[in-house]
Each structure stands twice: as C-alpha cells, then as structure tokens.
Design an enzyme around this catalytic site. Structure first.
Site, mmCIF file in Angstrom:
data_model
loop_
_atom_site.group_PDB
_atom_site.id
_atom_site.type_symbol
_atom_site.label_atom_id
_atom_site.label_comp_id
_atom_site.label_asym_id
_atom_site.label_seq_id
_atom_site.Cartn_x
_atom_site.Cartn_y
_atom_site.Cartn_z
ATOM 1 N N GLY A 9 0.838 -1.195 0.000
ATOM 2 C CA GLY A 9 0.000 0.000 0.000
ATOM 3 C C GLY A 9 0.868 1.238 0.000
ATOM 4 C CG HIS A 43 15.993 10.838 4.401
ATOM 5 N ND1 HIS A 43 17.353 10.591 4.352
ATOM 6 C CD2 HIS A 43 15.395 9.728 3.917
ATOM 7 C CE1 HIS A 43 17.552 9.382 3.859
ATOM 8 N NE2 HIS A 43 16.389 8.842 3.590
HETATM 9 C C1 LIG Z 1 14.933 4.879 1.872
HETATM 10 S S1 LIG Z 1 13.883 3.510 1.772
HETATM 11 C C2 LIG Z 1 13.794 3.007 3.462
HETATM 12 C C3 LIG Z 1 13.519 1.558 3.618
HETATM 13 C C4 LIG Z 1 13.522 1.054 5.078
HETATM 14 N N1 LIG Z 1 12.645 1.820 5.925
HETATM 15 C C5 LIG Z 1 14.931 1.104 5.600
HETATM 16 O O1 LIG Z 1 15.328 2.128 6.150
HETATM 17 O O2 LIG Z 1 15.641 0.121 5.430
HETATM 18 C C6 LIG Z 1 12.312 4.237 1.498
HETATM 19 C C7 LIG Z 1 11.186 3.235 1.423
HETATM 20 O O3 LIG Z 1 9.954 3.925 1.256
HETATM 21 C C8 LIG Z 1 9.147 3.154 0.398
HETATM 22 N N2 LIG Z 1 8.095 3.993 -0.198
HETATM 23 C C9 LIG Z 1 8.241 4.997 -1.068
HETATM 24 N N3 LIG Z 1 7.056 5.531 -1.378
HETATM 25 C C10 LIG Z 1 6.127 4.838 -0.679
HETATM 26 C C11 LIG Z 1 4.714 4.935 -0.557
HETATM 27 N N4 LIG Z 1 4.015 5.858 -1.227
HETATM 28 N N5 LIG Z 1 4.081 4.079 0.264
HETATM 29 C C12 LIG Z 1 4.778 3.127 0.957
HETATM 30 N N6 LIG Z 1 6.128 3.003 0.887
HETATM 31 C C13 LIG Z 1 6.789 3.852 0.083
HETATM 32 C C14 LIG Z 1 10.145 2.660 -0.631
HETATM 33 O O4 LIG Z 1 9.637 1.592 -1.401
HETATM 34 C C15 LIG Z 1 11.307 2.295 0.239
HETATM 35 O O5 LIG Z 1 11.229 0.970 0.675
#
Ligand SMILES: C[S@@+](CC[C@H](N)C(=O)[O-])C[C@H]1O[C@@H](n2cnc3c(N)ncnc32)[C@H](O)[C@@H]1O
Length: 376
Positions: free
Chosen positions: A228, A248
C-alpha cells in the site's frame, strides 16, 4: 596567500574534485566479481584476471587503486586479499554494503550529474528528466528494485540490532514498519523481542520479495506483509509505527501527509519512531556532519527530499498532531525520535465562550501554505 598555502589549498581542492573515483572503483570491484573471488581465496593479479575475465594490466591498476584506499591488501608474493574494510563488501558480511556500493556506482550515479539543475530548481534530477516523483521508477524495474531494497537492508542491519536492543519495548505487541522495504529494521526488532508481532508496509516493488526475505530469517510466523501507499490509510491499531529513512525522502508537505496518516491510524497510546540522521542546528564539522550533508544533497538530487534539524522535525510533529519529539535512542549516525499523539483538546461547555485557538508553534506562512498544498 603564500606559495605553500596556495599549494596546500590546490591539493585539497583537487582531491575533492577527483573524489568520485572511489565510488566507481569500489562499485567495479563488486560488479566484476573481484570481491567474491578475494573472499574465496587470496590470489595474484593473473589468477584474479582469469577468474573474473578482466584484462590483467587494467585489473592490476584497479587493484592498485583499491589498495591505496584500503579495500584490498597485497602480500610479499603479490597475492591480494580483502582488507577488514573491504570484507564488508562480501555478500555474507552482516550488514553488507556491497549492494549499496553497486547502487551508488550504478543507478544513482548519473543523477548527481544534474546537481546544479536540482539546486537551481529545487527539483530532483528524476523529475527534471520527466520521471515521476518518489519511488515509481522502481515499480517498472525489478532488478533496480531488488538492488535498492537489498542495499537498504544492508545499511539498516548496521543499526537495527542496537535499536532493537536499546529501546524500551515493554507493552509493545504490534509494530508496523512503514515504508519498511524488506522489513530489515522490523526483523531485528522481532528477533530481539520474541513477544512482538509485526507488519511490513510498502509499495509492491518492495513487498513482492519482503515475505521471502522475512521467511529466510525465520520470522514469517510473527510478521505479515501489506502492500500500500503511506499517502493513504495505514494499518490501524499498532503500538509502534516505524519510519526509518522515510521522511528524508520527501519535502515538508509530503512528510506531513505521511505523519498525518500515521496519526490517523494509531491509537492514542501508540507512538511513531522516526529513525533519521539529524542535521546539526549549527555547523559542527567532522565526519558525521559531512555524512548527513552529503545525504541531504543526495535526497535533493534523487528524490527532492531533505534532511532536517531537530527543530524542523519538531515543527512537522506539532503540525501533524503529535507532541514535540523526544530523542529515545541513537545508533551510529542515526537518531531515534519518538512522537506521541498530542492529547485531544477538551470540548468547551456551550455557555462558555471559547477562547481563540492558541497559535501553534512554528506555523508560519510557509507552514500554512504547505498545509494547503498537502490537503490537495
Ligand atoms: C529509503 S527507503 C527506506 C527503507 C527502510 N525503511 C529502511 O530504512 O531500510 C524508502 C522506502 O519507502 C518506500 N516507499 C516509497 N514511497 C512509498 C509509498 N508511497 N508508500 C509506501 N512506501 C513507500 C520505498 O519503497 C522504500 O522501501
């Protein structure tokens, strides 16, 4: 400036200008299989060239560069090995940075070539090139998505154990890892806290492999995976909502939308744990500050996001209906900021004239116009 000072400045500046080579040398060592071969056995340049299919003299030059930055070592008979630093590129290293090295030297590399344009416009290189904002690019590219999520999992493992061990998890039954990728932070928490259950919540390009990743870690029974968007309603009723390296990625308007979705989904006694590198309020110098400043530019050029100071996190928290964040932990360069729902204002009895609402902290014209944008 005298001649000696001029030479010192020029040397320093030329080193800074040429600083990009280390990213590519390390990335090439992983991509070419040099790291994997050296992890198997110490070998000479000729043996390594044969096993990796590289031109021996060119490979020697790469190895010379890698030795100069302490990624490989060479013994008296000319056999190469991984140094202690280089060994962190091995696939089996706990918190391996091999995928991060490939991500930075691969898909991320060309974005930095547009930094000037991003600074001029405040927009990410991807959207300047006509791409969609955020993480949409990973949906269409399975290989890039896998590389990115493994890279993030490797980095997160480096801090996850400490967060799982040091924070107070008493009374916590359910944790949701919002934008959790493969759920690495949640996995560390579940491994350390046996009575906790969890949900990894992310876009489909992450969740399609997350369940297998968690099963590999023996956590499938206590963890589910939900696809989602965090701009829409989130799984409700958990005790803790994790946001690690999420805010960030986004500008203030979008960061506020994410926090408000958490606020709407969570019970009054629940909390959000924001795990981020925090920008110092004043220039402090040193490696830690350089790392967060680099990341701040990386967020600008790749996603149009930004790193924030404690005060900026506090402004977001207050606007999203939380109390002022409290720092409840640190792990390497990261702070863990706890946000709790602000108590609801008591309804005024009908006969009593309600006082004007108090001015909310930090809500200037800019904040109000951000709110209007985020409500769209
Ligand atoms: C920088 S990564 C961080 C991943 C994890 N929290 C970590 O620190 O290992 C950003 C995460 O946000 C997710 N993301 C981006 N847009 C999103 C959205 N609209 N809804 C849910 N997740 C999202 C990405 O798929 C990615 O897994």
């Amino acid at each position: 400036m005298n001649a000696a000072a001029d030479a010192r400045c020029a040397t320093r500046l030329l080193d800074l200008i040429g600083g990009n080579w280390t990213t590519q040398a390390i990335g090439a060592a992983v991509t070419l299989g040099v790291v994997d071969e050296l992890a198997r056995a110490h070998c000479t340049t000729e043996q390594l060239a044969q096993r990796t299919g590289c031109a021996p003299r060119a490979l020697q030059r790469l190895l010379n560069g890698l030795a100069a930055i302490d990624i490989v070592t060479r013994d008296a008979v000319g056999r190469h090995a991984l140094s202690a630093t280089g060994a962190l590129l091995r696939e089996d290293a706990a918190g391996s940075v091999r995928w991060w090295a490939q991500w930075c030297s691969g898909p991320q590399w060309s974005l930095w070539g547009n930094l000037a344009q991003s600074v001029r416009t405040g927009r990410s290189a991807r959207t300047l090139a006509g791409g969609r904002p955020g993480y949409a690019h990973l949906q269409a590219d399975v290989g890039a998505a896998r590389l990115f999520h493994r890279a993030m999992a490797g980095l997160t493992r480096r801090i996850g154990r400490r967060i799982a061990r040091d924070l107070d998890w008493r009374g916590v039954r359910q944790v949701v890892d919002i934008g959790g990728g493969y759920g690495e932070l949640l996995a560390e928490i579940l491994a350390a806290q046996r009575s906790v259950r969890g949900i990894v919540f992310d876009l489909p390009h992450a969740t399609r492999d997350a369940a297998a990743y968690l099963a590999e870690r023996g956590l499938a029974a206590r963890c589910s995976v939900v696809s989602g968007s965090f701009f829409e309603p989130l799984p409700a009723g958990a005790d803790v909502y994790l946001l690690k390296s999420i805010l960030h990625n986004w500008d203030d308007a979008d960061a506020l939308r994410i926090l408000r979705q958490c606020r709407s989904a969570m019970p009054a006694a629940a909390r959000v744990l924001v795990v981020e590198r925090v920008l110092p309020a004043q220039a402090a110098g040193g490696r830690r500050e350089r790392a967060v400043l680099r990341s701040d530019l990386n967020m600008l050029v790749s996603l149009g996001g930004r790193e924030r100071t404690r005060r900026e996190f506090a402004e977001l928290a207050l606007q999203a209906g939380f109390t002022r964040p409290r720092r409840v932990g640190t792990a390497l360069d990261y702070d863990v900021l706890e946000m709790r729902p602000a108590p609801a204002r008591r309804a005024q009895p009908a006969a009593v004239k309600a006082p004007a609402p108090p001015a909310r902290l930090g809500r200037g014209t800019r904040a109000r116009s951000r709110d209007r944008r985020s409500a769209r």
